[in-house]
Design an enzyme around this catalytic site. Sequence first.
Site, PDB file in Angstrom:
ATOM      1  N   GLU A 118       0.863  -1.148   0.054  1.00  0.00           N
ATOM      2  CA  GLU A 118      -0.024  -0.152  -0.048  1.00  0.00           C
ATOM      3  C   GLU A 118       0.808   1.309  -0.046  1.00  0.00           C
ATOM      4  O   GLU A 118       2.150   1.096   0.182  1.00  0.00           O
ATOM      5  CB  GLU A 118      -0.963  -0.158   1.114  1.00  0.00           C
ATOM      6  CG  GLU A 118      -2.055  -1.199   1.151  1.00  0.00           C
ATOM      7  CD  GLU A 118      -3.172  -0.924   2.171  1.00  0.00           C
ATOM      8  OE1 GLU A 118      -3.624   0.185   2.339  1.00  0.00           O
ATOM      9  OE2 GLU A 118      -3.302  -1.846   2.793  1.00  0.00           O
ATOM     10  N   HIS A 238      -8.461   9.737   1.533  1.00  0.00           N
ATOM     11  CA  HIS A 238      -8.102   8.577   0.700  1.00  0.00           C
ATOM     12  C   HIS A 238      -8.071   8.946  -0.733  1.00  0.00           C
ATOM     13  O   HIS A 238      -9.073   9.473  -1.005  1.00  0.00           O
ATOM     14  CB  HIS A 238      -8.949   7.310   1.041  1.00  0.00           C
ATOM     15  CG  HIS A 238      -8.335   6.250   0.597  1.00  0.00           C
ATOM     16  ND1 HIS A 238      -8.453   5.639  -0.780  1.00  0.00           N
ATOM     17  CD2 HIS A 238      -7.924   5.014   1.345  1.00  0.00           C
ATOM     18  CE1 HIS A 238      -7.957   4.636  -0.664  1.00  0.00           C
ATOM     19  NE2 HIS A 238      -7.399   3.957   0.281  1.00  0.00           N
ATOM     20  N   ARG A 285      -0.435   8.925   0.669  1.00  0.00           N
ATOM     21  CA  ARG A 285      -1.791   9.367   0.411  1.00  0.00           C
ATOM     22  C   ARG A 285      -1.929  10.812   0.131  1.00  0.00           C
ATOM     23  O   ARG A 285      -2.606  11.127  -0.573  1.00  0.00           O
ATOM     24  CB  ARG A 285      -2.774   8.886   1.409  1.00  0.00           C
ATOM     25  CG  ARG A 285      -2.897   7.383   1.416  1.00  0.00           C
ATOM     26  CD  ARG A 285      -4.196   6.967   2.455  1.00  0.00           C
ATOM     27  NE  ARG A 285      -4.127   5.325   2.166  1.00  0.00           N
ATOM     28  CZ  ARG A 285      -4.650   4.662   2.815  1.00  0.00           C
ATOM     29  NH1 ARG A 285      -5.447   5.127   4.140  1.00  0.00           N
ATOM     30  NH2 ARG A 285      -4.378   3.251   2.880  1.00  0.00           N
ATOM     31  N   HIS A 346     -10.871  10.279   5.084  1.00  0.00           N
ATOM     32  CA  HIS A 346     -10.767   8.928   5.408  1.00  0.00           C
ATOM     33  C   HIS A 346     -10.152   8.834   6.881  1.00  0.00           C
ATOM     34  O   HIS A 346     -10.660   7.759   7.600  1.00  0.00           O
ATOM     35  CB  HIS A 346      -9.676   8.260   4.342  1.00  0.00           C
ATOM     36  CG  HIS A 346      -9.448   6.783   4.753  1.00  0.00           C
ATOM     37  ND1 HIS A 346     -10.535   5.941   4.293  1.00  0.00           N
ATOM     38  CD2 HIS A 346      -8.407   6.120   4.987  1.00  0.00           C
ATOM     39  CE1 HIS A 346     -10.037   4.651   4.689  1.00  0.00           C
ATOM     40  NE2 HIS A 346      -8.782   4.891   4.936  1.00  0.00           N
ATOM     41  N   ARG A 381      -0.919   9.385   8.005  1.00  0.00           N
ATOM     42  CA  ARG A 381      -0.974   7.947   8.459  1.00  0.00           C
ATOM     43  C   ARG A 381      -0.421   7.112   7.550  1.00  0.00           C
ATOM     44  O   ARG A 381      -1.071   7.215   6.267  1.00  0.00           O
ATOM     45  CB  ARG A 381      -2.429   7.630   9.174  1.00  0.00           C
ATOM     46  CG  ARG A 381      -2.379   6.111   9.510  1.00  0.00           C
ATOM     47  CD  ARG A 381      -3.770   5.490   9.722  1.00  0.00           C
ATOM     48  NE  ARG A 381      -4.629   5.793   8.777  1.00  0.00           N
ATOM     49  CZ  ARG A 381      -5.268   4.975   8.096  1.00  0.00           C
ATOM     50  NH1 ARG A 381      -4.683   3.658   8.177  1.00  0.00           N
ATOM     51  NH2 ARG A 381      -5.914   5.149   6.789  1.00  0.00           N
TER      52      ARG A 381
HETATM   53  C1  SIN Z   1      -7.352   1.046   2.125  1.00  0.00           C
HETATM   54  O1  SIN Z   1      -7.456  -0.131   1.895  1.00  0.00           O
HETATM   55  O2  SIN Z   1      -6.817   1.672   1.266  1.00  0.00           O
HETATM   56  C2  SIN Z   1      -7.322   1.759   3.282  1.00  0.00           C
HETATM   57  C3  SIN Z   1      -6.603   1.149   4.530  1.00  0.00           C
HETATM   58  C4  SIN Z   1      -6.106   1.910   5.364  1.00  0.00           C
HETATM   59  O3  SIN Z   1      -6.520   3.105   5.430  1.00  0.00           O
HETATM   60  O4  SIN Z   1      -5.240   1.804   6.263  1.00  0.00           O
END
Ligand code: SIN
Length: 522
Positions: A118, A238, A285, A346, A381
């Site tokens: 991620e 997000h 993000r 988010h 975060r």
């Molecule tokens: C996501 O799956 O993109 C969100 C997970 C998160 O916000 O940690």
Amino acid sequence: MSTPLDVIVVGGGIAGMAYATQLADQAGKRPVRIRMLSKAAVQVSNSYQAQGGVAAVIRREDSFADHMSDTLAVGGGRNDAEVVKLVVQEGPAIIRGLIGLGAHFDKEPDGALELAREGGHSTARVVHHRDRTGVEIVRVLEQRVKATAAISVVPVQRAIDLITEGEGTGRRCIGVRAVDLRTGDITEFFAHAVVLATGGAGQLYEHTTNPPGATGDGIAMGIRAGARTRDLAFVQFHPTALFSGKRGTANLISEAVRGAGARLLGADKQPLMAGVHPMGDLAPRHVVARAIHRAMVRAGVDHVWLDAGPIGIQRFTHAFPGIAEQCRDAGLLPGRDLLPVMPAAHYMCGGLLTDDRGRTSIQGLYALGECAGSGLHGADRLASNSLLEALAIPKRAAEATWETPCEQVVPAPRTIPHHRLAKRPVENVGRAMTALTHAMTMHVGIIRHTKGLESALRVINCIERQVEPIWKRRRWTPGLMDLRDLLVVARSVTEAAMREPVSVGAHYLENPEPASADITRG
Ligand code: SIN
């Protein structure tokens, strides 16, 4: 027989359940009584809807040092490095503990845990259960809660205020005032310690990935009681919520989808992140959300595109069944169709200031999960660090709770009779909410300006003046309770943003100018 330790947990998501079960497990000589007040079913909580997973150092090639440095880099160095170290080091044990409770996580053909990648992570590190990790963790924790006699769940209770005694540093939290959402009865619940695990405040914005219950209840109650806060300026957007044309809660398209190969395209269908950041589509993000926001403004459109073609229809449906279903409901087939996406509020990176054991600045009051400002996240975060935090800090908070003085028996709950919820929406509340979310989205969102922050504060001042007399008339509705709490959080977020003269993480200030002196008071 010694007096039982009486604890109230407000919120029934992952942090609240992890805490309650840990506290019950640690009960030794002294008995414990835990009441969990929850305003809605866990199925509509942020925890349950968590798609991504739990970030943890699992592979031999990975290291605590790398996970820590990714966390600090995304957080702009505004994190508490000691908390980062402590939480990151808990990761492997947390995963083992969940597996021990019966949680299933995706595996590679050789049986090793399959790790997703991620944004902001230098390596694949996210332990997950397809795109339903929240559902899986809630499943095992809920079983434990149900099997633990010391825990009782008190449903449909909307906490509205903390009950405190004493002043200054001697202030102690001794209970919670809550409204029964079915009957309107107000009950005062007393305890030796109160734990807020109420989640975030995504409903402050026109578009959010959060459920309707994310109305900042715990943060607002803590602030009204005088608790200190930290990092509230940093609201994470997000990058990829599914665009539907409607305001309010939007479906999330997990960052793991980009981790699996999907690419962001602009309105012109050209790669959007090319040349923006060395990590491209998987940049932190705030970087990706800002690039999308700018691309949307430049092209005058309300969404960009996510191309899941590189993943393919079959693999997408297998790895992300929940997202595939949401897309199908919108008439889209990921892998074949480009998905319209936009950034949406988010996660609150800050919250009520806590130490590494969840203790706030008010004695007897704890905050856990998203409503807490533990210092783990700093200015933004790192993806999937939140479930890690929600599972790591509760154990330490439970240990700290056992140190609470509890010789005195707490009074029984006191219900204030004859209070009734207003049957119809109270005048102006809907309009005030629309004005508030609009001001926050325009001025305290992804890109901020000093003058815009001042405008937002003017709107907040004006709505506060309207809401105060309505609240005093005690014609409460759930909408009015939410607006009252969101206003407190909106003011705190905006004022915190005004105190940040330099862009960092999720706080991005364009054209910094000195703020006018007279705007901060109503
Ligand atoms: C996501 O799956 O993109 C969100 C997970 C998160 O916000 O940690």
